[in-house]
Design an enzyme around this catalytic site. Structure first.
Site, PDB file in Angstrom:
ATOM      1  CE1 TYR A   1      11.855 -16.417  20.845  1.00 13.57           C
ATOM      2  CE2 TYR A   1      13.193 -14.990  19.238  1.00 13.57           C
ATOM      3  CZ  TYR A   1      12.699 -15.077  20.952  1.00 13.57           C
ATOM      4  OH  TYR A   1      12.496 -14.663  22.150  1.00 13.57           O
TER       5      TYR A   1
ATOM      6  CG  PHE B   1       8.457 -10.920  30.761  1.00 20.42           C
ATOM      7  CD1 PHE B   1       7.861  -9.213  31.125  1.00 20.42           C
ATOM      8  CD2 PHE B   1       9.301 -11.418  30.571  1.00 20.42           C
ATOM      9  CE1 PHE B   1       9.110  -8.644  31.296  1.00 20.42           C
ATOM     10  CE2 PHE B   1      10.841 -10.777  30.875  1.00 20.42           C
ATOM     11  CZ  PHE B   1      10.378  -8.716  31.309  1.00 20.42           C
ATOM     12  CD1 TRP B   2      10.941 -11.994  23.866  1.00 20.00           C
ATOM     13  CD2 TRP B   2      10.316 -10.111  22.331  1.00 20.00           C
ATOM     14  NE1 TRP B   2      11.878 -11.995  22.914  1.00 20.00           N
ATOM     15  CE2 TRP B   2      10.958 -11.157  22.001  1.00 20.00           C
ATOM     16  CE3 TRP B   2       9.334  -9.432  22.340  1.00 20.00           C
ATOM     17  CZ2 TRP B   2      11.700 -11.358  20.726  1.00 20.00           C
ATOM     18  CZ3 TRP B   2       9.557  -8.985  21.083  1.00 20.00           C
ATOM     19  CH2 TRP B   2      10.550 -10.094  20.121  1.00 20.00           C
TER      20      TRP B   2
ATOM     21  CB  VAL C   1      12.355 -19.163  33.194  1.00 18.80           C
ATOM     22  CG1 VAL C   1      11.695 -18.002  34.139  1.00 18.80           C
ATOM     23  CG2 VAL C   1      13.303 -18.777  31.892  1.00 18.80           C
TER      24      VAL C   1
ATOM     25  CG  ASN D   1       4.600 -37.986  37.371  1.00 21.79           C
ATOM     26  OD1 ASN D   1       5.474 -38.540  37.994  1.00 21.79           O
ATOM     27  ND2 ASN D   1       3.723 -38.591  37.572  1.00 21.79           N
TER      28      ASN D   1
ATOM     29  CG  ASN E   1      11.642 -29.369  34.989  1.00 20.08           C
ATOM     30  OD1 ASN E   1      10.330 -28.535  34.604  1.00 20.08           O
ATOM     31  ND2 ASN E   1      12.024 -30.100  34.387  1.00 20.08           N
TER      32      ASN E   1
HETATM   33  N1  LIG Z   1       9.564 -14.299  26.879  1.00 19.59           N
HETATM   34  C1  LIG Z   1      11.063 -14.035  27.504  1.00 19.59           C
HETATM   35  O1  LIG Z   1      11.525 -12.845  27.127  1.00 19.59           O
HETATM   36  C2  LIG Z   1      11.983 -15.812  27.727  1.00 19.59           C
HETATM   37  C3  LIG Z   1      13.222 -15.424  28.878  1.00 19.59           C
HETATM   38  C4  LIG Z   1      13.621 -16.557  28.019  1.00 19.59           C
HETATM   39  C5  LIG Z   1      12.718 -17.696  28.500  1.00 19.59           C
HETATM   40  N2  LIG Z   1      11.603 -18.105  27.928  1.00 19.59           N
HETATM   41  C6  LIG Z   1      10.989 -19.249  27.153  1.00 19.59           C
HETATM   42  O2  LIG Z   1      11.124 -20.092  27.793  1.00 19.59           O
HETATM   43  C7  LIG Z   1      10.614 -21.311  28.039  1.00 19.59           C
HETATM   44  C8  LIG Z   1      11.831 -22.288  28.936  1.00 19.59           C
HETATM   45  O3  LIG Z   1      13.139 -21.865  28.691  1.00 19.59           O
HETATM   46  P1  LIG Z   1      14.565 -22.314  29.438  1.00 19.59           P
HETATM   47  O4  LIG Z   1      15.953 -21.735  29.002  1.00 19.59           O
HETATM   48  O5  LIG Z   1      13.876 -21.784  31.164  1.00 19.59           O
HETATM   49  O6  LIG Z   1      14.626 -23.390  28.824  1.00 19.59           O
HETATM   50  P2  LIG Z   1      15.256 -24.339  29.750  1.00 19.59           P
HETATM   51  O7  LIG Z   1      15.845 -24.828  30.920  1.00 19.59           O
HETATM   52  O8  LIG Z   1      15.688 -25.740  28.559  1.00 19.59           O
HETATM   53  O9  LIG Z   1      13.258 -25.248  29.801  1.00 19.59           O
HETATM   54  C9  LIG Z   1      12.697 -26.150  28.923  1.00 19.59           C
HETATM   55  C10 LIG Z   1      11.220 -26.789  29.891  1.00 19.59           C
HETATM   56  O10 LIG Z   1      10.542 -26.716  29.128  1.00 19.59           O
HETATM   57  C11 LIG Z   1      10.137 -28.008  29.774  1.00 19.59           C
HETATM   58  N3  LIG Z   1       8.917 -28.423  28.216  1.00 19.59           N
HETATM   59  C12 LIG Z   1       9.612 -28.918  28.157  1.00 19.59           C
HETATM   60  N4  LIG Z   1       8.554 -29.904  26.876  1.00 19.59           N
HETATM   61  C13 LIG Z   1       7.735 -29.916  27.253  1.00 19.59           C
HETATM   62  C14 LIG Z   1       6.380 -30.556  27.192  1.00 19.59           C
HETATM   63  N5  LIG Z   1       5.901 -31.031  26.084  1.00 19.59           N
HETATM   64  N6  LIG Z   1       5.151 -29.561  27.709  1.00 19.59           N
HETATM   65  C15 LIG Z   1       5.737 -29.402  29.504  1.00 19.59           C
HETATM   66  N7  LIG Z   1       6.960 -29.060  29.110  1.00 19.59           N
HETATM   67  C16 LIG Z   1       7.467 -29.306  28.277  1.00 19.59           C
HETATM   68  C17 LIG Z   1      11.211 -29.178  30.320  1.00 19.59           C
HETATM   69  O11 LIG Z   1      10.259 -29.750  31.094  1.00 19.59           O
HETATM   70  P3  LIG Z   1      10.874 -31.388  31.283  1.00 19.59           P
HETATM   71  O12 LIG Z   1      11.486 -31.227  32.149  1.00 19.59           O
HETATM   72  O13 LIG Z   1       9.658 -32.075  31.339  1.00 19.59           O
HETATM   73  O14 LIG Z   1      11.242 -31.464  30.053  1.00 19.59           O
HETATM   74  C18 LIG Z   1      11.615 -28.109  31.071  1.00 19.59           C
HETATM   75  O15 LIG Z   1      11.320 -27.225  32.418  1.00 19.59           O
HETATM   76  C19 LIG Z   1      11.203 -21.712  26.771  1.00 19.59           C
HETATM   77  O16 LIG Z   1       9.842 -20.986  25.842  1.00 19.59           O
HETATM   78  C20 LIG Z   1      11.516 -20.222  26.230  1.00 19.59           C
HETATM   79  O17 LIG Z   1      12.188 -20.078  24.949  1.00 19.59           O
HETATM   80  C21 LIG Z   1      11.186 -16.568  27.440  1.00 19.59           C
END
Ligand SMILES: NC(=O)c1ccc[n+]([C@@H]2O[C@H](COP(=O)([O-])OP(=O)(O)OC[C@H]3O[C@@H](n4cnc5c(N)ncnc54)[C@H](OP(=O)(O)O)[C@@H]3O)[C@@H](O)[C@H]2O)c1
Ligand SMILES: NC(=O)c1ccc[n+]([C@@H]2O[C@H](COP(=O)([O-])OP(=O)(O)OC[C@H]3O[C@@H](n4cnc5c(N)ncnc54)[C@H](OP(=O)(O)O)[C@@H]3O)[C@@H](O)[C@H]2O)c1
Lengths: 351, 351
Positions: free
Chosen positions: B83, B278-279, B161, B182, B158
Site C-alpha cells: 500500500y 481517486f483516494w 464501494v 462470473n 459488487n
Molecule cells: N481509492 C480509495 O480511496 C479507496 C477507497 C475504498 C476502497 N478502495 C479500494 O477499492 C477496492 C474495493 O474495496 P471494497 O472495500 O469495496 O472491497 P470488497 O467489498 O471486499 O470487494 C472486493 C471486490 O473486488 C473484487 N475482486 C476481488 N478479486 C478480484 C479479481 N482478481 N478480479 C476482479 N475482481 C476481483 C470482488 O469481486 P468478487 O466477488 O468477484 O471476488 C469484489 O467486487 C479495493 O481495492 C480497495 O482498496 C479504494
C-alpha cells in the site's frame, strides 16, 4: 507521401500548401502516386502508379504539385490498417487508362505542394511543418503549461515531434528531460539533441540503473516533472513515471513500441496521475482557419531546424515498378528502427 | 479492523467515531488488537495481542472502544506492504507487560467506536461509512458529474464501494452499467445488485462475446458512457473501455485484479480518454473538518443499505492464539475472492 493532387480552391490553400489538411478537401487526379489496394506491411503492399495527365482544374479547384512528401509513422499505420482514420479509396480514376486494380488508396498525409507563391521556408521545413511541429507546440500549450525554468520530460525524444518539442521548449527557457533508445553511437545522438537545445538526454536503459534514477531525482527532477510527453508507450514509459511529480499529466501522442500504455493503478490513486492524449488532426478539425493559419505562422517564425532527413528521388523516367521497389525498400529500413532520418519522397517530372 | 484505541480529543471525534480519520490522530493503548511484526500474507503473519487495561486518558485525549472493525482490501494491502501509506509501528507499549516482539503494527483503518453519544445508524452502517461510501460519493461528484438519466459504468460492482455507487446513483436517477466476475450463482448476484438500484449488470465474460457487446452498444450505451469507475484494472478494464464515449473519464480507485492498468494508447490519442485516480484518504486531508462532517451527514441521510456482511466475534475468553487463528482463516477465505460479504471483527469483552 502525397503525389500531385487536385484541390478544391478553399481558403485553406490560399497560401502554399503546408497542408495535411489539404487532403481532406482534395481529389487525386494525376501523375505518379504511391498506392496500395490491400492493407498490410507497407514494405510489401505499396505500388507506384502513373495517372494520366491532369486536365485543367474545374471551377473552385486548382492543381497542386507535391514537391516533397515525408514518410511519417502514421502513414505506415494507415497502410497497415492500424490507424484510427481509414483512408478513402480512389475510384474516380478507373477510366481504364491504367492497369491498377480498383479500388485503391493513395499513401500519405503531409507534404509541400506548389500552387503559386513561394513559401519562405526551406523545402524540407515546409514539407514537414503541418504534422509534427504543431503537435509539439500544442502539447506544450494545451495541458499543463510549463513556464520558464520548468521541466518537461519526453520519450522518443529523437523523433521529429520530439526534436520540435526540444526546440520549442528551449526558445521559452523550458528545460527538457529527454529519453531515447540506446544505440552504439549514443553520444553523437545526445550531442545532436543538445545542439537543438535539449537540457538532459538519457536512454531507457539508464532507467534500469537505480543509481542513475536516484541521481536524476536528486539533481534534475527533484520534486518531479509535471508534464510528460509519450511517443512510445510500453515499458520505457512505465519506468519514466517514477520521475513524475504528484498530479502530473502524461500526454500520449504515439505508441512507437507497439505496446499499450501499462501503468500501475497506484499511480492514479495515490499520486493523482492524469493521463491524456493528443491528436493533431482533431485539433485541426476543432479550430478555425484563422487559428490554423495563426499556428502555422507562429511555427514558421520559430524557424525550427529541419529534422535530419533524406530525400528519395523518384525519377520520372523510372517505371512504376522500379519506383515502388525504391519506396518499399526504404520503408523496410525505417521499420527496423533507429533510422534517424525523416525520409521525404520527391516525385520527379517525367521529362 | 481497529481494536480499542485512545484518541487525542480533536474536533474530528466530537461525534461518535465514524472514522478512518481517527487513526491519524490516535494512539493505540489497550485491550485486544490484531497485529503483525513483519509484512507478508495477512493470513500468515497476523497475530492477536491483548494489551494491559487502558489507564484514564491524559488531557486532550479520550478513550474509545471499537465495536465493529471491517476488514477492507486496503487493510490487507498494508499488511502485505503493497500500500502507498506505510503503517507506523506501535512501540509505546513495550513496557514488558506482554510478550509480543517489538516494533509491531496494528491492522485496520476503519470501524465503529463508542465514545458517548449513540450513532443513529445501524452498527454495520456506522462501522463502514467512512471509507467506501464517501469514495463512491466523491467519485460521482469530483470528475464528470453525471446528471439524471446519464449512465455511469463500473467494474467490481459488487464491492462495497460498487454497491454504494449503485445506490447513490440510483437516488439521483443516474443509470448504472455494472460489471462483476462470473460465478455459478450469477443470477442471484444480479438480482441483489438490481435490488440496490443497478440498472444493468453484466459479467466480464460477456465482454468476450461480440454480439453481447454490440447489443450493449446499441441498446444501453449508445454514444458511450462518459464516466467509468475502476476497482479492478487488468483485462476486464481494457475490455470495458470499448463502451466509453469520446472524451470519457476513467477514474481508478482499486486494482483488485492485481494487474496494472493496460490501455491501448490509441484510446488517449484518438478517443481523448482521460484517466484519473481517486483516494479518499487524500480527500480527507484536503478538506476541512466542516466539509468532512458535511459529507458524513449527507451519507448518513442517504441511508445506504448495509453491505452484505458477516461478523466475526472474537471472544474475550479466547486466547490471543485462538483469535489470531480465527482472523487468519477468514482472511484466507476472503483472499480466494468471490466471498461476497464484508467481514467485520467484533472484539468482545473479556468478561
Ligand atoms: N481509492 C480509495 O480511496 C479507496 C477507497 C475504498 C476502497 N478502495 C479500494 O477499492 C477496492 C474495493 O474495496 P471494497 O472495500 O469495496 O472491497 P470488497 O467489498 O471486499 O470487494 C472486493 C471486490 O473486488 C473484487 N475482486 C476481488 N478479486 C478480484 C479479481 N482478481 N478480479 C476482479 N475482481 C476481483 C470482488 O469481486 P468478487 O466477488 O468477484 O471476488 C469484489 O467486487 C479495493 O481495492 C480497495 O482498496 C479504494
Ligand atoms: N497524435 C498526433 O497528433 C501525432 C502527430 C505527429 C506524430 N504522431 C506520432 O508520433 C510518433 C513519432 O512521429 P514522428 O514523425 O516524430 O516519427 P519519426 O521522426 O519517424 O521518429 C520515430 C521515433 O520512434 C522511435 N521508435 C521507433 N520504434 C521504437 C521502439 N520500438 N521503441 C521505442 N522507440 C521507437 C524512434 O527512435 P529510434 O531512433 O530509437 O528508432 C524515433 O524516436 C508516431 O507514432 C506518430 O504517429 C502523432
Amino acid at each position: 507521401m502525397l503525389p500531385s493532387i487536385r484541390c478544391r480552391r478553399t481558403n485553406l490553400i490560399r497560401r502554399p500548401c503546408l497542408s495535411a489538411r489539404l487532403s481532406t478537401s482534395s481529389v487525386l487526379l494525376a501523375n505518379r502516386a504511391i498506392v496500395y489496394s490491400s492493407f498490410g506491411n507497407p514494405s510489401e503492399v505499396l505500388s507506384a502508379i502513373t495517372y494520366p495527365d491532369l486536365p485543367p482544374p474545374p471551377s473552385k479547384s486548382l492543381n497542386v504539385k507535391y514537391i516533397l512528401s515525408p514518410i511519417n509513422p502514421a502513414d505506415l499505420n494507415v497502410i497497415e490498417n492500424k490507424y484510427h482514420s481509414k483512408p478513402s479509396p480512389v475510384s474516380s480514376l478507373s477510366e481504364g487508362r491504367h492497369k491498377f486494380p480498383e479500388p485503391h488508396y493513395v499513401g500519405g498525409n503531409e507534404g509541400l505542394a506548389e500552387v503559386t507563391e513561394s513559401v519562405g521556408l526551406s523545402e524540407v521545413n515546409a514539407a514537414t511543418i503541418t504534422v509534427n511541429p504543431p503537435t509539439a507546440y500544442n502539447m506544450l500549450h494545451s495541458f499543463v503549461e510549463p513556464k520558464e525554468g520548468d521541466l518537461v520530460m519526453q520519450n522518443g525524444a529523437n523523433s521529429a515531434v520530439g526534436q520540435a518539442v526540444i526546440q520549442i521548449a528551449a526558445r521559452k527557457g523550458i528545460r527538457t528531460l529527454n529519453f531515447v533508445r540506446n544505440r552504439p553511437d549514443i553520444d553523437s545522438l545526445k550531442n545532436y539533441l543538445q545542439s537543438l537545445g535539449a537540457t538532459h538526454v538519457f536512454t531507457y536503459d539508464d532507467l534500469k540503473d537505480k543509481e542513475t534514477v536516484q541521481n536524476i531525482k536528486t539533481t534534475i527532477t527533484k520534486k518531479g516533472t509535471s508534464l510528460m510527453l509519450n511517443c512510445v508507450s510500453g515499458e520505457p514509459t512505465k519506468d519514466m513515471t517514477r520521475l513524475l511529480a504528484d498530479s502530473a499529466t502524461l500526454v500520449s501522442y504515439g505508441a512507437m513500441s507497439k505496446q499499450p500504455l501499462i501503468l500501475p493503478t497506484s499511480l492514479f490513486i495515490f499520486r493523482d496521475l492524469r493521463c491524456r492524449g493528443f491528436w493533431q488532426s482533431k485539433w485541426y478539425e476543432e479550430h478555425s482557419i484563422q487559428q490554423r493559419e495563426e499556428l502555422m505562422k507562429t511555427l514558421a517564425e520559430l524557424k525550427l531546424r529541419e529534422p535530419e532527413y533524406e530525400i528519395l528521388n523518384l525519377k520520372g523516367t523510372a517505371s512504376d515498378e522500379e519506383v515502388a521497389q525504391q519506396v518499399r525498400s526504404v520503408i523496410a529500413k525505417i521499420q527496423e528502427g533507429r533510422y534517424g532520418r525523416k525520409v521525404l519522397l520527391r516525385f520527379e517530372p517525367a521529362q
